[in-house]
Design a protein around this motif. Structure first.
Motif, PDB file in Angstrom:
ATOM      1  N   GLN A 129       7.200   2.667   7.148  1.00  0.00           N
ATOM      2  CA  GLN A 129       8.604   2.262   7.085  1.00  0.00           C
ATOM      3  C   GLN A 129       8.739   0.885   6.457  1.00  0.00           C
ATOM      4  O   GLN A 129       9.664   0.615   5.688  1.00  0.00           O
ATOM      5  CB  GLN A 129       9.205   2.244   8.491  1.00  0.00           C
ATOM      6  CG  GLN A 129      10.700   1.943   8.522  1.00  0.00           C
ATOM      7  CD  GLN A 129      11.509   2.964   7.741  1.00  0.00           C
ATOM      8  OE1 GLN A 129      11.407   4.162   7.995  1.00  0.00           O
ATOM      9  NE2 GLN A 129      12.303   2.507   6.779  1.00  0.00           N
ATOM     10  N   ARG A 130       7.787   0.008   6.757  1.00  0.00           N
ATOM     11  CA  ARG A 130       7.835  -1.334   6.179  1.00  0.00           C
ATOM     12  C   ARG A 130       7.690  -1.280   4.660  1.00  0.00           C
ATOM     13  O   ARG A 130       8.374  -2.014   3.940  1.00  0.00           O
ATOM     14  CB  ARG A 130       6.739  -2.205   6.784  1.00  0.00           C
ATOM     15  CG  ARG A 130       6.816  -3.662   6.332  1.00  0.00           C
ATOM     16  CD  ARG A 130       5.684  -4.481   6.905  1.00  0.00           C
ATOM     17  NE  ARG A 130       5.743  -5.863   6.446  1.00  0.00           N
ATOM     18  CZ  ARG A 130       4.699  -6.654   6.312  1.00  0.00           C
ATOM     19  NH1 ARG A 130       3.484  -6.205   6.622  1.00  0.00           N
ATOM     20  NH2 ARG A 130       4.824  -7.885   5.876  1.00  0.00           N
ATOM     21  N   ALA A 131       6.793  -0.419   4.162  1.00  0.00           N
ATOM     22  CA  ALA A 131       6.635  -0.280   2.716  1.00  0.00           C
ATOM     23  C   ALA A 131       7.936   0.177   2.070  1.00  0.00           C
ATOM     24  O   ALA A 131       8.360  -0.351   1.036  1.00  0.00           O
ATOM     25  CB  ALA A 131       5.508   0.702   2.395  1.00  0.00           C
TER      26      ALA A 131
ATOM     27  N   ALA B 188       0.845  -1.192   0.000  1.00  0.00           N
ATOM     28  CA  ALA B 188       0.000   0.000   0.000  1.00  0.00           C
ATOM     29  C   ALA B 188       0.884   1.247   0.000  1.00  0.00           C
ATOM     30  O   ALA B 188       1.885   1.316   0.710  1.00  0.00           O
ATOM     31  CB  ALA B 188      -0.904   0.008   1.230  1.00  0.00           C
ATOM     32  N   THR B 189       0.499   2.212  -0.829  1.00  0.00           N
ATOM     33  CA  THR B 189       1.246   3.472  -0.912  1.00  0.00           C
ATOM     34  C   THR B 189       0.305   4.643  -0.600  1.00  0.00           C
ATOM     35  O   THR B 189      -0.913   4.484  -0.619  1.00  0.00           O
ATOM     36  CB  THR B 189       1.856   3.640  -2.316  1.00  0.00           C
ATOM     37  OG1 THR B 189       0.817   3.565  -3.304  1.00  0.00           O
ATOM     38  CG2 THR B 189       2.897   2.568  -2.592  1.00  0.00           C
TER      39      THR B 189
ATOM     40  N   ALA C 110      -2.023   4.715  -6.184  1.00  0.00           N
ATOM     41  CA  ALA C 110      -2.232   5.237  -4.832  1.00  0.00           C
ATOM     42  C   ALA C 110      -3.106   4.267  -4.061  1.00  0.00           C
ATOM     43  O   ALA C 110      -4.049   3.700  -4.613  1.00  0.00           O
ATOM     44  CB  ALA C 110      -2.892   6.620  -4.875  1.00  0.00           C
ATOM     45  N   GLY C 111      -2.799   4.074  -2.791  1.00  0.00           N
ATOM     46  CA  GLY C 111      -3.629   3.225  -1.951  1.00  0.00           C
ATOM     47  C   GLY C 111      -3.212   1.770  -1.988  1.00  0.00           C
ATOM     48  O   GLY C 111      -2.060   1.428  -2.268  1.00  0.00           O
ATOM     49  N   THR C 112      -4.161   0.893  -1.700  1.00  0.00           N
ATOM     50  CA  THR C 112      -3.898  -0.539  -1.587  1.00  0.00           C
ATOM     51  C   THR C 112      -4.196  -1.252  -2.896  1.00  0.00           C
ATOM     52  O   THR C 112      -5.321  -1.185  -3.395  1.00  0.00           O
ATOM     53  CB  THR C 112      -4.749  -1.146  -0.452  1.00  0.00           C
ATOM     54  OG1 THR C 112      -4.420  -0.495   0.778  1.00  0.00           O
ATOM     55  CG2 THR C 112      -4.488  -2.641  -0.313  1.00  0.00           C
ATOM     56  N   PRO C 113      -3.226  -1.942  -3.472  1.00  0.00           N
ATOM     57  CA  PRO C 113      -3.468  -2.679  -4.716  1.00  0.00           C
ATOM     58  C   PRO C 113      -4.607  -3.683  -4.562  1.00  0.00           C
ATOM     59  O   PRO C 113      -4.891  -4.167  -3.462  1.00  0.00           O
ATOM     60  CB  PRO C 113      -2.133  -3.402  -4.950  1.00  0.00           C
ATOM     61  CG  PRO C 113      -1.131  -2.579  -4.231  1.00  0.00           C
ATOM     62  CD  PRO C 113      -1.844  -2.050  -3.019  1.00  0.00           C
ATOM     63  N   CYS C 114      -5.252  -3.989  -5.671  1.00  0.00           N
ATOM     64  CA  CYS C 114      -6.345  -4.970  -5.763  1.00  0.00           C
ATOM     65  C   CYS C 114      -7.675  -4.443  -5.228  1.00  0.00           C
ATOM     66  O   CYS C 114      -8.693  -5.111  -5.377  1.00  0.00           O
ATOM     67  CB  CYS C 114      -6.004  -6.285  -5.046  1.00  0.00           C
ATOM     68  SG  CYS C 114      -4.478  -7.050  -5.587  1.00  0.00           S
ATOM     69  N   ILE C 115      -7.689  -3.281  -4.599  1.00  0.00           N
ATOM     70  CA  ILE C 115      -8.937  -2.685  -4.115  1.00  0.00           C
ATOM     71  C   ILE C 115      -9.376  -1.660  -5.151  1.00  0.00           C
ATOM     72  O   ILE C 115      -8.922  -0.519  -5.150  1.00  0.00           O
ATOM     73  CB  ILE C 115      -8.774  -2.030  -2.730  1.00  0.00           C
ATOM     74  CG1 ILE C 115      -8.164  -3.020  -1.730  1.00  0.00           C
ATOM     75  CG2 ILE C 115     -10.119  -1.503  -2.240  1.00  0.00           C
ATOM     76  CD1 ILE C 115      -8.988  -4.273  -1.508  1.00  0.00           C
ATOM     77  N   SER C 116     -10.221  -2.082  -6.097  1.00  0.00           N
ATOM     78  CA  SER C 116     -10.613  -1.269  -7.257  1.00  0.00           C
ATOM     79  C   SER C 116      -9.392  -0.849  -8.074  1.00  0.00           C
ATOM     80  O   SER C 116      -9.398   0.196  -8.726  1.00  0.00           O
ATOM     81  CB  SER C 116     -11.414  -0.032  -6.814  1.00  0.00           C
ATOM     82  OG  SER C 116     -12.673  -0.404  -6.311  1.00  0.00           O
ATOM     83  N   ASP C 117      -8.347  -1.648  -8.033  1.00  0.00           N
ATOM     84  CA  ASP C 117      -7.122  -1.437  -8.802  1.00  0.00           C
ATOM     85  C   ASP C 117      -6.616  -2.799  -9.269  1.00  0.00           C
ATOM     86  O   ASP C 117      -7.011  -3.839  -8.727  1.00  0.00           O
ATOM     87  CB  ASP C 117      -6.051  -0.740  -7.943  1.00  0.00           C
ATOM     88  CG  ASP C 117      -6.219   0.770  -7.900  1.00  0.00           C
ATOM     89  OD1 ASP C 117      -6.662   1.348  -8.920  1.00  0.00           O
ATOM     90  OD2 ASP C 117      -5.909   1.375  -6.861  1.00  0.00           O
TER      91      ASP C 117
ATOM     92  N   VAL D  14       1.483  -5.709   2.662  1.00  0.00           N
ATOM     93  CA  VAL D  14       2.183  -4.651   3.407  1.00  0.00           C
ATOM     94  C   VAL D  14       1.169  -3.523   3.559  1.00  0.00           C
ATOM     95  O   VAL D  14       0.965  -2.720   2.657  1.00  0.00           O
ATOM     96  CB  VAL D  14       3.448  -4.186   2.661  1.00  0.00           C
ATOM     97  CG1 VAL D  14       4.178  -3.106   3.466  1.00  0.00           C
ATOM     98  CG2 VAL D  14       4.375  -5.381   2.403  1.00  0.00           C
ATOM     99  N   VAL D  15       0.496  -3.506   4.695  1.00  0.00           N
ATOM    100  CA  VAL D  15      -0.714  -2.703   4.841  1.00  0.00           C
ATOM    101  C   VAL D  15      -0.414  -1.208   4.932  1.00  0.00           C
ATOM    102  O   VAL D  15       0.680  -0.785   5.302  1.00  0.00           O
ATOM    103  CB  VAL D  15      -1.526  -3.154   6.074  1.00  0.00           C
ATOM    104  CG1 VAL D  15      -1.942  -4.599   5.931  1.00  0.00           C
ATOM    105  CG2 VAL D  15      -0.698  -2.982   7.359  1.00  0.00           C
TER     106      VAL D  15
END
Length: 229
Positions: free
Chosen positions: A21-23, A10-11, A85-92, A111-112
């Motif tokens: 930091q994990r991202a 997620a970005t 932008a945001g979390t992949p796979c959620i309307s992406d 990676v939330v």
């Protein structure tokens, strides 16, 4: 040979300070960053002084790209999947490569982080304990109205994404089916400079949108019919 891992990263959806930091660690350590648009993701990576091979996986190419990425993972490459932008796979894009990895036993690691509808729902003041997220409804008025008719008495909160080009028509269709007194929230540009929440009845929100800029991305939240502010 050990297979690689697929990281669903997620970005930020606006404010780059929201990146975790994990991202950043995953983006620095992975072999390939898979993205929707190299210009968008490239700008973000440069902001954090990260240089990586990028691979495009936008909607029109996803079916063809999934087997290619699967082979890279099987060869030991670690891949970070991001959206604009945001979390992949959620309307992406992203569903097909995740499904392929699960079928092959390849590790998929979330990676939330940021997700626009979650942020909007959490700050809306509308019921959030149980909800249906339906992403983008079809662009045709008839299809939207049909959805509203089917969910007119749905006992849980309804959550949608909508574009700036259709937000006013979306509200018009919702009013026609659900009534102007139905409580709702329209959240605009979550985490960005012009973030704004319109909360009230659908009729009140329609009036407010007429005098506001409709540029940007929107989250629409509609409360159950028995909810009152």
């Amino acid at each position: 040979m050990e297979t690689g891992k697929l990281y669903i990263v997620a970005t930020p959806i606006g404010n780059l300070s929201d990146i975790t930091q994990r991202a950043l660690d995953v983006l620095r350590e992975c072999d390939i960053v898979v993205c929707e648009d190299t210009r968008v993701t490239g700008a973000m990576l440069r902001k954090f002084d990260i240089s990586k091979e990028m691979f495009v996986n936008e909607n029109s190419r996803e079916r063809a790209v999934a087997p290619i990425l699967l082979e890279k993972l099987k060869s030991g490459k670690n891949i970070a999947l991001v959206s604009d932008a945001g979390t992949p796979c959620i309307s992406d894009p992203g569903f097909r490569i995740v499904r392929a990895c699960r079928a092959e036993g390849i590790d998929v690691i979330p990676v939330v982080g940021a997700c626009a509808f979650v942020g909007a729902l959490s700050a809306s003041g509308l019921p959030s304990n149980s909800f249906l997220f339906s992403g983008f409804l079809p662009p045709k008025t008839s299809a939207r109205k049909n959805f509203f008719e089917k969910h007119k008495e749905f006992p849980h909160t309804l959550v949608f994404y909508e574009s700036p080009y259709r937000i006013e028509k979306f509200i018009d269709d919702a009013i026609e089916v659900l009534g102007e007194n139905r409580v709702a929230c329209v959240a605009k540009e979550i985490s960005k400079m012009y973030e704004r929440f319109f909360i009230g009845t659908l009729g009140e929100i329609k009036s407010a949108l007429k005098s506001a800029s409709t540029k940007g991305e929107f989250v629409v939240i509609i409360a159950p019919e028995d909810f009152v502010l």
